[in-house]
Design an enzyme around this catalytic site. Structure first.
Site, PDB file in Angstrom:
ATOM      1  CG  ASP A 278      -1.924   1.159   1.187  1.00 39.47           C
ATOM      2  OD1 ASP A 278      -3.173   0.739   1.149  1.00 39.47           O
ATOM      3  OD2 ASP A 278      -1.724   2.317   1.278  1.00 39.47           O
TER       4      ASP A 278
ATOM      5  CG  ASP B  56      -3.094   3.741  -2.113  1.00 40.85           C
ATOM      6  OD1 ASP B  56      -4.034   2.833  -2.151  1.00 40.85           O
ATOM      7  OD2 ASP B  56      -2.465   4.010  -1.151  1.00 40.85           O
ATOM      8  CD  GLU B  57      -5.967  -1.309  -1.000  1.00 43.37           C
ATOM      9  OE1 GLU B  57      -5.752  -2.090  -0.336  1.00 43.37           O
ATOM     10  OE2 GLU B  57      -6.992  -0.476  -0.895  1.00 43.37           O
TER      11      GLU B  57
HETATM   12  P1  TTP Z   1      -5.216   5.351   1.307  1.00 48.20           P
HETATM   13  O1  TTP Z   1      -4.346   4.248   0.939  1.00 48.20           O
HETATM   14  O2  TTP Z   1      -6.453   5.236   2.106  1.00 48.20           O
HETATM   15  O3  TTP Z   1      -4.626   6.538   2.066  1.00 48.20           O
HETATM   16  P2  TTP Z   1      -2.940   7.016   1.805  1.00 48.20           P
HETATM   17  O4  TTP Z   1      -2.313   6.410   0.603  1.00 48.20           O
HETATM   18  O5  TTP Z   1      -3.324   8.730   1.345  1.00 48.20           O
HETATM   19  O6  TTP Z   1      -2.463   7.140   3.183  1.00 48.20           O
HETATM   20  P3  TTP Z   1      -1.789   5.897   3.896  1.00 48.20           P
HETATM   21  O7  TTP Z   1      -0.342   6.022   3.873  1.00 48.20           O
HETATM   22  O8  TTP Z   1      -2.646   5.451   5.166  1.00 48.20           O
HETATM   23  O9  TTP Z   1      -2.063   4.464   2.991  1.00 48.20           O
HETATM   24  O10 TTP Z   1      -5.872   6.206  -0.060  1.00 48.20           O
HETATM   25  C1  TTP Z   1      -5.117   6.268  -1.326  1.00 48.20           C
HETATM   26  C2  TTP Z   1      -5.453   7.586  -2.042  1.00 48.20           C
HETATM   27  O11 TTP Z   1      -6.829   7.765  -2.265  1.00 48.20           O
HETATM   28  C3  TTP Z   1      -5.039   8.713  -1.302  1.00 48.20           C
HETATM   29  O12 TTP Z   1      -3.808   9.080  -1.309  1.00 48.20           O
HETATM   30  C4  TTP Z   1      -6.031   9.709  -1.646  1.00 48.20           C
HETATM   31  C5  TTP Z   1      -7.294   8.828  -2.137  1.00 48.20           C
HETATM   32  N1  TTP Z   1      -8.369   9.085  -1.127  1.00 48.20           N
HETATM   33  C6  TTP Z   1      -9.295  10.051  -1.253  1.00 48.20           C
HETATM   34  O13 TTP Z   1      -9.325  10.950  -2.311  1.00 48.20           O
HETATM   35  N2  TTP Z   1     -10.090  10.111  -0.230  1.00 48.20           N
HETATM   36  C7  TTP Z   1     -10.490   9.439   0.590  1.00 48.20           C
HETATM   37  O14 TTP Z   1     -11.302   9.607   1.654  1.00 48.20           O
HETATM   38  C8  TTP Z   1      -9.283   8.501   1.122  1.00 48.20           C
HETATM   39  C9  TTP Z   1      -9.498   7.309   2.152  1.00 48.20           C
HETATM   40  C10 TTP Z   1      -8.267   8.156  -0.021  1.00 48.20           C
HETATM   41 MG    MG Z   2      -2.141   4.232   0.779  1.00 45.35          MG
END
Ligand code: TTP
Ligand code: MG
Length: 357
Positions: free
Chosen positions: A9, A107-108
Site C-alpha cells: 500500500d 494504491d494497493e
Molecule cells: P489510502 O491508501 O487510504 O490513503 P493514503 O495512501 O493517502 O495514506 P496511507 O499512507 O494511510 O495509505 O488512499 C489512497 C489514495 O486515495 C489517497 O492518497 C487519496 C485517495 N483518497 C481520497 O481521495 N479520499 C479518501 O477519503 C481516501 C481514504 C483516499
Molecule cells: Mg495508501
C-alpha cells in the site's frame, strides 16, 4: 509457513507524489484536496502527508477544519492524471515480483510470492526489495504486509506506515495485531464496531482462542468469515485473469415494466459496470444485453469491436441501439441484463507498450 501473501500500500499516496515533484515540500505538512480558501472553503481532504497527520488531519475531513488545525500547511488541488500514471508504474513493478497479482485499488495490490520463497527471511527480503525498488524508480514510498492470508497481509501493511515492512506469522499474530481495534479488520467499519463491541469483541485478540463453532454461534456467518480471515484460511489471491471471462449485471423488475424504465435501468447498469471496469482497469470487446418478457421469453443481443475498449459513452450508445428493436414489442419486461465479455485485464499496460514501440 506454507503460503506467503504480500499486501503493498502506497504511503499518503497523492501527497507523496506531490512531494516527489516539489522537493521544497520535504518535511512539510502537505494537504491534497479542496481549496481551503483561508478557512472558508468547502469540500474535503483527499489525503495528507504524515507531517500533516500530526495535526490530526486525515482523509475525508472538511478542508476548513484541516485549515484551522494547520493554517501554514501546503494545500494543493489533486492532479489525478499524474497520480494514475504513478499508480500504473508502481503496479508494473509489483507484477514483476509475481504473476499471482491482484490490484485492489489505485494504491494497493496483493501478491502471492509462495513460489519464489521458501523461508520467512526470503519473504521479508522480497518485501524490502519491493519497497526499495518503488522508492528508487517512482520516488515514493510504500508499506508492505506479509502473512499467510490476504486479509492478514492487509492488516499488516498498515502496522508500520510509512515505509515499513510488517511480518505476521501464525506464531506472532497475537503480538503484532492482538491489540488493534476490531475496525482494523477489513470489512468491519465504524458502524458495525458497536455490534461487535456489544458482543464482547473490542480488540482483534478477543476473536482468537474462540473455537469456530462458538464464533458462528455468536456472530452467524460473519463469525465464520472472521475466523477464516484471522487464521489465514482465506482463498488467497484469485488472479482475475484466470477466472473471469465476462462481467454481467441483471435487474429484475418487481412489476413487469414498460420500455422507458428499461432504458433508464440499462443506463444505470452501464454506469455501474463502468465504475467497476475503470476501477479494475478492465477492457472489453463485446457488449450484450439480455431482455426477458413477462411470458419469460428471453432474448440476447450482442455487438463486438475489433479492439478492447473501455468507454461508457460508446457502450451506452450501443446498448441503446441493441435495445431499440424491442421498443415496438407490446409485452412488458421482467428482466434486463448487461454483459461485457472478451475481457482484457490491466490492458493499459499493454497499450502503453505497443505505443512505446
Ligand atoms: P489510502 O491508501 O487510504 O490513503 P493514503 O495512501 O493517502 O495514506 P496511507 O499512507 O494511510 O495509505 O488512499 C489512497 C489514495 O486515495 C489517497 O492518497 C487519496 C485517495 N483518497 C481520497 O481521495 N479520499 C479518501 O477519503 C481516501 C481514504 C483516499
Ligand atoms: Mg495508501
Amino acid at each position: 509457513m506454507d503460503r506467503f501473501i504480500l499486501h503493498v500500500d502506497l504511503d499518503s499516496f497523492f501527497a507523496s507524489v506531490e512531494k516527489r515533484d516539489n522537493p521544497e515540500y520535504k518535511d512539510k505538512p502537505v494537504i491534497v484536496g479542496a481549496d481551503p480558501k483561508n478557512g472558508t472553503g468547502r469540500g474535503v481532504v483527499s489525503t495528507c502527508s504524515y507531517e500533516a497527520r500530526k495535526f490530526g488531519i486525515h482523509s475525508a475531513m472538511p478542508i476548513s477544519q484541516a485549515y484551522r488545525r494547520c493554517p501554514d500547511g501546503i494545500y494543493l488541488r489533486p492532479n489525478v492524471s499524474k497520480y494514475m500514471e504513478a499508480s500504473r508504474r508502481v503496479m508494473d513493478i509489483l507484477k514483476e515480483f509475481s504473476s499471482i497479482f491482484q490490484q485492489a485499488g489505485h494504491d494497493e495490490a496483493y501478491l502471492d510470492i509462495s513460489e519464489n520463497c521458501s523461508t520467512i527471511d526470503d519473504s521479508v527480503q522480497i518485501a524490502d526489495r519491493i519497497r526499495d525498488e518503488v522508492q528508487e524508480k517512482i520516488g515514493i514510498t510504500c508499506s508492505v504486509g506479509i502473512a499467510h492470508g490476504r486479509y492478514l497481509a492487509k492488516i499488516a501493511s498498515d502496522c508500520n506506515k510509512p515505509n515499513g515492512t510488517t511480518l505476521i506469522t501464525p506464531d506472532n499474530v497475537m503480538d503484532v495485531i492482538g491489540d488493534l481495534d476490531v475496525t482494523k479488520i477489513p470489512g468491519i467499519g465504524k458502524k458495525s464496531k458497536q455490534y461487535y463491541n456489544e458482543k464482547g469483541f473490542k480488540k482483534i485478540r478477543d476473536f482468537y482462542g474462540i473455537v469456530k463453532p462458538r464464533l458462528v454461534y455468536l456472530l452467524g456467518d460473519s463469525g465464520a468469515w472472521i475466523y477464516k480471515l484471522l487464521h489465514g484460511l482465506d482463498k488467497g489471491i484469485v488472479n482475475e485473469r484466470h477466472w473471469r471471462k465476462s462481467m454481467s449485471m441483471e435487474r429484475t423488475f418487481s412489476r413487469d415494466s414498460e420500455f422507458d424504465s428499461i432504458v433508464e435501468k440499462l443506463k444505470e447498469l452501464n454506469r455501474k459496470m463502468h465504475q467497476q471496469v475503470e476501477k479494475r482497469d478492465i477492457h472489453y470487446k463485446t457488449i450484450s444485453i439480455k431482455i426477458r418478457f413477462q411470458d419469460f421469453k428471453t432474448f440476447t443481443r450482442s455487438r463486438s469491436f475489433n479492439h478492447p475498449i473501455q468507454d461508457q459513452e460508446k457502450a451506452g450508445k450501443i446498448l441503446m441501439e441493441l435495445v431499440q428493436e424491442f421498443e415496438k414489442d407490446k409485452r412488458k419486461v421482467r428482466l434486463i441484463g448487461l454483459k461485457l465479455s472478451n475481457l482484457e485485464f490491466n490492458s493499459s499496460k499493454k497499450q502503453k507498450t505497443i505505443f512505446d514501440y
